[in-house]
Design a protein around this motif. Structure first.
Motif, mmCIF file in Angstrom:
data_model
loop_
_atom_site.group_PDB
_atom_site.id
_atom_site.type_symbol
_atom_site.label_atom_id
_atom_site.label_comp_id
_atom_site.label_asym_id
_atom_site.label_seq_id
_atom_site.Cartn_x
_atom_site.Cartn_y
_atom_site.Cartn_z
ATOM 1 N N VAL A 28 -34.228 -58.468 -37.384
ATOM 2 C CA VAL A 28 -34.638 -57.936 -36.077
ATOM 3 C C VAL A 28 -35.946 -58.570 -35.583
ATOM 4 C CG1 VAL A 28 -33.456 -55.720 -36.317
ATOM 5 C CG2 VAL A 28 -35.804 -55.948 -37.118
ATOM 6 N N GLY A 29 -36.633 -59.283 -36.473
ATOM 7 C CA GLY A 29 -37.849 -59.985 -36.048
ATOM 8 C C GLY A 29 -39.146 -59.484 -36.670
ATOM 9 N N LYS A 30 -39.049 -58.820 -37.818
ATOM 10 C CA LYS A 30 -40.257 -58.321 -38.492
ATOM 11 C C LYS A 30 -41.245 -59.440 -38.790
ATOM 12 C CE LYS A 30 -37.954 -56.871 -42.053
ATOM 13 N NZ LYS A 30 -36.612 -57.083 -41.532
ATOM 14 N N THR A 31 -40.753 -60.478 -39.469
ATOM 15 C CA THR A 31 -41.676 -61.510 -39.953
ATOM 16 C C THR A 31 -42.304 -62.271 -38.791
ATOM 17 O OG1 THR A 31 -40.247 -61.667 -41.882
ATOM 18 C CG2 THR A 31 -41.908 -63.373 -41.639
ATOM 19 N N ASN A 32 -41.498 -62.584 -37.794
ATOM 20 C CA ASN A 32 -42.062 -63.302 -36.633
ATOM 21 C C ASN A 32 -43.068 -62.437 -35.871
ATOM 22 O OD1 ASN A 32 -40.948 -66.125 -36.000
ATOM 23 N ND2 ASN A 32 -39.197 -64.998 -36.835
ATOM 24 N N SER A 33 -42.756 -61.157 -35.711
ATOM 25 C CA SER A 33 -43.707 -60.273 -35.019
ATOM 26 C C SER A 33 -45.008 -60.179 -35.812
ATOM 27 C CB SER A 33 -43.161 -58.855 -34.869
ATOM 28 O OG SER A 33 -41.855 -58.864 -34.429
ATOM 29 N N GLU A 227 -37.803 -72.192 -31.270
ATOM 30 C CA GLU A 227 -38.442 -73.526 -31.312
ATOM 31 C C GLU A 227 -39.604 -73.525 -32.285
ATOM 32 O OE1 GLU A 227 -39.429 -75.185 -27.451
ATOM 33 O OE2 GLU A 227 -37.607 -74.290 -26.616
ATOM 34 N N ALA A 228 -40.417 -72.470 -32.208
ATOM 35 C CA ALA A 228 -41.571 -72.380 -33.112
ATOM 36 C C ALA A 228 -41.116 -72.264 -34.568
ATOM 37 C CB ALA A 228 -42.448 -71.192 -32.719
ATOM 38 N N ILE A 229 -40.021 -71.508 -34.794
ATOM 39 C CA ILE A 229 -39.508 -71.364 -36.163
ATOM 40 C C ILE A 229 -39.130 -72.735 -36.724
ATOM 41 C CG2 ILE A 229 -37.580 -70.456 -37.558
ATOM 42 C CD1 ILE A 229 -37.624 -67.972 -35.648
ATOM 43 N N PHE A 230 -38.444 -73.537 -35.894
ATOM 44 C CA PHE A 230 -38.038 -74.867 -36.377
ATOM 45 C C PHE A 230 -39.240 -75.758 -36.662
ATOM 46 C CE2 PHE A 230 -33.808 -73.588 -34.975
ATOM 47 C CZ PHE A 230 -33.070 -74.049 -36.058
ATOM 48 N N GLU A 231 -40.323 -75.555 -35.915
ATOM 49 C CA GLU A 231 -41.556 -76.329 -36.163
ATOM 50 C C GLU A 231 -42.389 -75.715 -37.288
ATOM 51 O OE1 GLU A 231 -42.640 -79.197 -34.679
ATOM 52 O OE2 GLU A 231 -40.694 -79.254 -33.666
ATOM 53 N N GLN A 232 -41.951 -74.567 -37.784
ATOM 54 C CA GLN A 232 -42.688 -73.791 -38.793
ATOM 55 C C GLN A 232 -44.113 -73.494 -38.329
ATOM 56 O OE1 GLN A 232 -40.966 -76.454 -42.123
ATOM 57 N NE2 GLN A 232 -41.513 -74.550 -43.119
ATOM 58 N N LYS A 233 -44.186 -73.060 -37.087
ATOM 59 C CA LYS A 233 -45.481 -72.698 -36.503
ATOM 60 C C LYS A 233 -45.358 -71.349 -35.811
ATOM 61 C CE LYS A 233 -47.844 -77.004 -35.809
ATOM 62 N NZ LYS A 233 -47.122 -78.257 -35.753
ATOM 63 N N ALA A 234 -46.503 -70.698 -35.594
ATOM 64 C CA ALA A 234 -46.494 -69.443 -34.835
ATOM 65 C C ALA A 234 -46.392 -69.765 -33.353
ATOM 66 C CB ALA A 234 -47.780 -68.669 -35.119
ATOM 67 N N PHE A 235 -45.578 -68.975 -32.622
ATOM 68 C CA PHE A 235 -45.438 -69.299 -31.193
ATOM 69 C C PHE A 235 -46.722 -69.026 -30.416
ATOM 70 C CE2 PHE A 235 -43.150 -65.133 -31.638
ATOM 71 C CZ PHE A 235 -43.910 -64.344 -30.790
ATOM 72 N N VAL A 236 -47.546 -68.082 -30.854
ATOM 73 C CA VAL A 236 -48.805 -67.856 -30.110
ATOM 74 C C VAL A 236 -49.722 -69.072 -30.191
ATOM 75 C CG1 VAL A 236 -48.893 -65.316 -30.141
ATOM 76 C CG2 VAL A 236 -49.924 -66.570 -32.002
ATOM 77 N N ASP A 237 -49.527 -69.902 -31.217
ATOM 78 C CA ASP A 237 -50.285 -71.146 -31.361
ATOM 79 C C ASP A 237 -49.655 -72.267 -30.551
ATOM 80 O OD1 ASP A 237 -52.518 -71.008 -32.828
ATOM 81 O OD2 ASP A 237 -51.703 -71.942 -34.649
#
Ligand SMILES: Nc1ncnc2c1ncn2[C@@H]1O[C@H](COP(=O)(O)OP(=O)(O)O)[C@@H](O)[C@H]1O
Ligand SMILES: [Mg+2]
Length: 295
Positions: A28-33, A227-237
């Motif tokens: 559901v998005g725990k880790t990304n949140s 997109e951020a997941i594929f780059e292994q980066k946080a989207f806020v960055d």
């Protein structure tokens, strides 16, 4: 009781705010949140430690592009201490990694879980926030790591399966003494969808369980998350001016404003729940509770 003992021990963490991110349903998005809110808090000047407690299927390190030398497995079985395994991302998050596909981290006994918590507790006092990423479901591990947190954030989406699984998780946690739950709605089109999902959960919980829910906000669905997941980066960055990043930054700021009130009032986290239950906590939180929530 074992859990009460652990909660008492948490008094020693001092002013560190311990928040678990959890869910009934996986994906559901725990880790990304958690990662992006954590990073937004770092950008606010907070010191943030993440405990990856999705034991066996950990992925905080992967989402941040980190390659840990040691993990919790080494803490438990190879005489490493927490200082050996903690790893810092270049954007300033400190992470305690758990390793993925590590069978020896599954179904840990109470002593091993207690060892993890006491080691984490030892260093957590150097941080403002300890964010715990739990696995999904109602396994013993999930229940344990939620019970040691001072605040439980349930991440949901609007799917009926997410709502029913979250209801079950809240029910089981309430049987273990948890009475307050924050609800974060992720991966929705807009605020209307988020509030509708929250309302459905709230109505079921209000009818059958004696717990308090607090709606903390929503994170919109956005392809940049992937997109951020594929780059292994946080989207806020990666995309700081995107809508989803701005939403996460404002969520983190609200969360931190509560914390600021809480510090000014001179409370320590252990008393947080007690104060809430007695209705003595300041006005910033009152009115956010489900019973006062209006659509
Ligand atoms: N806000 C969002 N917008 C779009 N996709 C999302 C969003 N949040 C999560 N996702 C998708 O959901 C997947 C699972 O997210 P993750 O944080 O790993 O969930 P969990 O930790 O709960 O298992 C991600 O890989 C991504 O594809
Ligand atoms: Mg996860």
């Amino acid at each position: 009781m074992y859990y009460e003992k652990l909660l008492n021990e948490q008094k020693n963490i001092g002013l560190t705010r311990v928040i678990s991110f959890t869910s009934g349903k996986g994906g559901v998005g725990k880790t990304n949140s958690l990662i992006n809110i954590g990073l937004a808090l770092v950008n606010e000047g907070r010191r943030v430690l993440i405990l990856d407690a999705d034991l066996g299927l950990a992925n905080v390190d992967i989402l941040l592009g980190l390659t840990p030398k040691y993990t919790l497995e080494d803490l438990l079985y190879n005489q490493k201490n927490i200082e050996d395994i903690i790893i810092e991302s270049e954007n300033g998050l400190s992470v305690i990694p758990a390793g993925s596909g590590v069978l020896s981290l599954l179904n840990l006994d109470a002593n091993k879980k207690s060892l993890i918590i006491s080691e984490v507790e030892r260093i957590a006092k150097d941080y403002d926030y300890l964010l715990i990423d739990t696995g999904a479901g109602i396994s013993d591990d999930v229940l344990f790591f939620n019970t040691v947190a001072m605040e439980v954030v349930c991440v949901i989406n609007s799917e009926p399966t997410s709502l029913t699984d979250t209801y079950s998780l809240i029910k089981v946690l309430s049987q273990r003494g948890e009475k307050d739950f924050s609800i974060l709605v992720n991966n929705v089109k807009n605020e209307t969808e988020a509030k509708n999902a929250y309302k459905k959960l709230f109505m079921a919980v209000e009818k059958f369980l004696r717990v308090k829910l607090k709606y903390v906000g929503f994170i919109p669905s956005d392809p940049i998350v992937n997109e951020a997941i594929f780059e292994q980066k946080a989207f806020v960055d990666m995309y700081p001016s995107s809508e989803v990043s701005r939403k996460v930054v404002s969520l983190a700021k609200n969360m931190d404003a509560d914390f600021f009130d809480f510090r000014v009032k001179g409370g320590i986290q252990f008393f947080f729940k007690e104060l809430l239950e007695q209705g003595k906590y300041g006005s910033s939180l009152n009115g956010c509770y489900g019973s006062d929530f209006s659509f």
